[in-house]
Design a protein around this motif. Structure first.
Motif, PDB file in Angstrom:
ATOM      1  N   ALA A  79      36.013  33.205  31.591  1.00  0.00           N
ATOM      2  CA  ALA A  79      35.612  32.947  30.047  1.00  0.00           C
ATOM      3  C   ALA A  79      34.646  31.633  30.374  1.00  0.00           C
ATOM      4  CB  ALA A  79      36.687  32.937  29.371  1.00  0.00           C
ATOM      5  N   ALA A  80      34.834  30.710  31.131  1.00  0.00           N
ATOM      6  CA  ALA A  80      34.184  29.544  30.858  1.00  0.00           C
ATOM      7  C   ALA A  80      33.189  29.272  31.984  1.00  0.00           C
ATOM      8  CB  ALA A  80      35.292  28.416  31.048  1.00  0.00           C
ATOM      9  N   ALA A  81      33.347  30.150  33.115  1.00  0.00           N
ATOM     10  CA  ALA A  81      32.282  29.959  34.268  1.00  0.00           C
ATOM     11  C   ALA A  81      32.109  31.429  34.990  1.00  0.00           C
ATOM     12  CB  ALA A  81      32.973  29.006  35.323  1.00  0.00           C
ATOM     13  N   GLU A  82      31.556  31.417  36.196  1.00  0.00           N
ATOM     14  CA  GLU A  82      31.440  32.540  36.833  1.00  0.00           C
ATOM     15  C   GLU A  82      32.026  32.668  37.936  1.00  0.00           C
ATOM     16  OE1 GLU A  82      27.756  35.500  38.722  1.00  0.00           O
ATOM     17  OE2 GLU A  82      27.287  33.396  38.258  1.00  0.00           O
ATOM     18  N   VAL A  83      33.048  33.676  37.890  1.00  0.00           N
ATOM     19  CA  VAL A  83      34.135  33.950  39.065  1.00  0.00           C
ATOM     20  C   VAL A  83      33.493  35.099  40.125  1.00  0.00           C
ATOM     21  CG1 VAL A  83      36.339  34.604  39.869  1.00  0.00           C
ATOM     22  CG2 VAL A  83      35.942  33.244  37.630  1.00  0.00           C
ATOM     23  N   LEU A  84      33.340  34.451  41.381  1.00  0.00           N
ATOM     24  CA  LEU A  84      32.665  35.323  42.324  1.00  0.00           C
ATOM     25  C   LEU A  84      33.883  36.155  43.180  1.00  0.00           C
ATOM     26  CD1 LEU A  84      29.599  33.512  43.248  1.00  0.00           C
ATOM     27  CD2 LEU A  84      29.669  35.110  41.515  1.00  0.00           C
ATOM     28  N   VAL A  85      33.688  37.387  43.735  1.00  0.00           N
ATOM     29  CA  VAL A  85      34.800  37.638  44.510  1.00  0.00           C
ATOM     30  C   VAL A  85      34.056  38.257  45.604  1.00  0.00           C
ATOM     31  CG1 VAL A  85      34.637  40.138  43.370  1.00  0.00           C
ATOM     32  CG2 VAL A  85      36.768  39.428  44.667  1.00  0.00           C
ATOM     33  N   ALA A  86      34.788  38.104  46.863  1.00  0.00           N
ATOM     34  CA  ALA A  86      34.100  38.818  48.107  1.00  0.00           C
ATOM     35  C   ALA A  86      34.940  39.951  48.271  1.00  0.00           C
ATOM     36  CB  ALA A  86      34.290  37.752  49.230  1.00  0.00           C
ATOM     37  N   VAL A  87      34.278  41.069  48.502  1.00  0.00           N
ATOM     38  CA  VAL A  87      35.040  42.359  48.880  1.00  0.00           C
ATOM     39  C   VAL A  87      34.678  43.142  50.115  1.00  0.00           C
ATOM     40  CG1 VAL A  87      35.626  42.738  46.381  1.00  0.00           C
ATOM     41  CG2 VAL A  87      33.357  43.705  47.306  1.00  0.00           C
ATOM     42  N   ALA A  88      35.415  43.600  50.672  1.00  0.00           N
ATOM     43  CA  ALA A  88      35.003  44.765  51.774  1.00  0.00           C
ATOM     44  C   ALA A  88      35.683  45.927  51.753  1.00  0.00           C
ATOM     45  CB  ALA A  88      35.203  43.866  53.180  1.00  0.00           C
ATOM     46  N   ASP A  89      35.291  46.963  51.934  1.00  0.00           N
ATOM     47  CA  ASP A  89      36.226  48.441  51.530  1.00  0.00           C
ATOM     48  C   ASP A  89      36.802  48.471  50.481  1.00  0.00           C
ATOM     49  OD1 ASP A  89      35.001  49.019  54.373  1.00  0.00           O
ATOM     50  OD2 ASP A  89      36.605  47.754  55.325  1.00  0.00           O
TER      51      ASP A  89
END
Length: 168
Positions: free
Chosen positions: A50-60
């Protein structure tokens, strides 16, 4: 293994929060273990998103790790000055370490910073024992900024965080 870095979806918040919490716990980075109040902050991905950008690393279709990217002037910033973006709460699932996930997440933050108008640098804080992370930062061109080192818990003398900066 193809790693995709993208904004975390709300359906991934719980899993990403647990990956972050378990990474910090497993690496001995929380002084009070499960009772450490910072653990709640690590698990609360919705609050960060809600206050920043949360990035996720995904594979499969499986989350492997995440990071919080705080653009210039964002409320989640700890040390960023005007014109600086900040990287916070980088964590990789221990089972996915050594595969380039952490580096891919940091690179994604740097790319976002370069695309942010007026952003001249990326900064971050790290604990002394995070040697693998330090190697990633240094390999990507970050330099130590000891004059910015700080202690988030002044009543505990041994928690000085090291700082790094990448000039864009």
């Amino acid at each position: 293994m193809d790693i995709i870095i993208r904004p975390a979806a709300p359906s991934e918040y719980a899993a990403l929060g647990e990956i972050t919490a378990q990474a910090y716990l497993g690496d001995g980075l929380l002084d009070f273990g499960e009772s450490d109040e910072y653990l709640g902050e690590l698990r609360d991905v919705a609050k960060r998103a809600a206050a920043a950008e949360v990035l996720v690393a995904v594979a499969d279709d499986r989350p492997l790790g995440g990071v919080t990217f705080v653009p210039s002037g964002g409320p989640m910033a700890d040390i960023a000055r005007p014109g600086e973006a900040e990287i916070r709460m980088l964590a990789v699932d221990p089972a996915a370490r050594g595969r380039g996930v952490g580096e891919a997440l940091v690179r994604a933050c740097v790319e976002r910073a370069r695309a942010t108008d007026g952003c001249t640098a990326v900064v971050l804080s790290t604990q002394r024992t995070m040697h693998t992370a330090h190697r990633i930062y240094e390999r990507l061109g970050f330099v130590r900024t000891p004059e910015r080192d700080w202690n988030p818990v002044p009543e505990l003398d041994d928690i000085t965080l090291l700082t790094y900066e990448l000039t864009l």
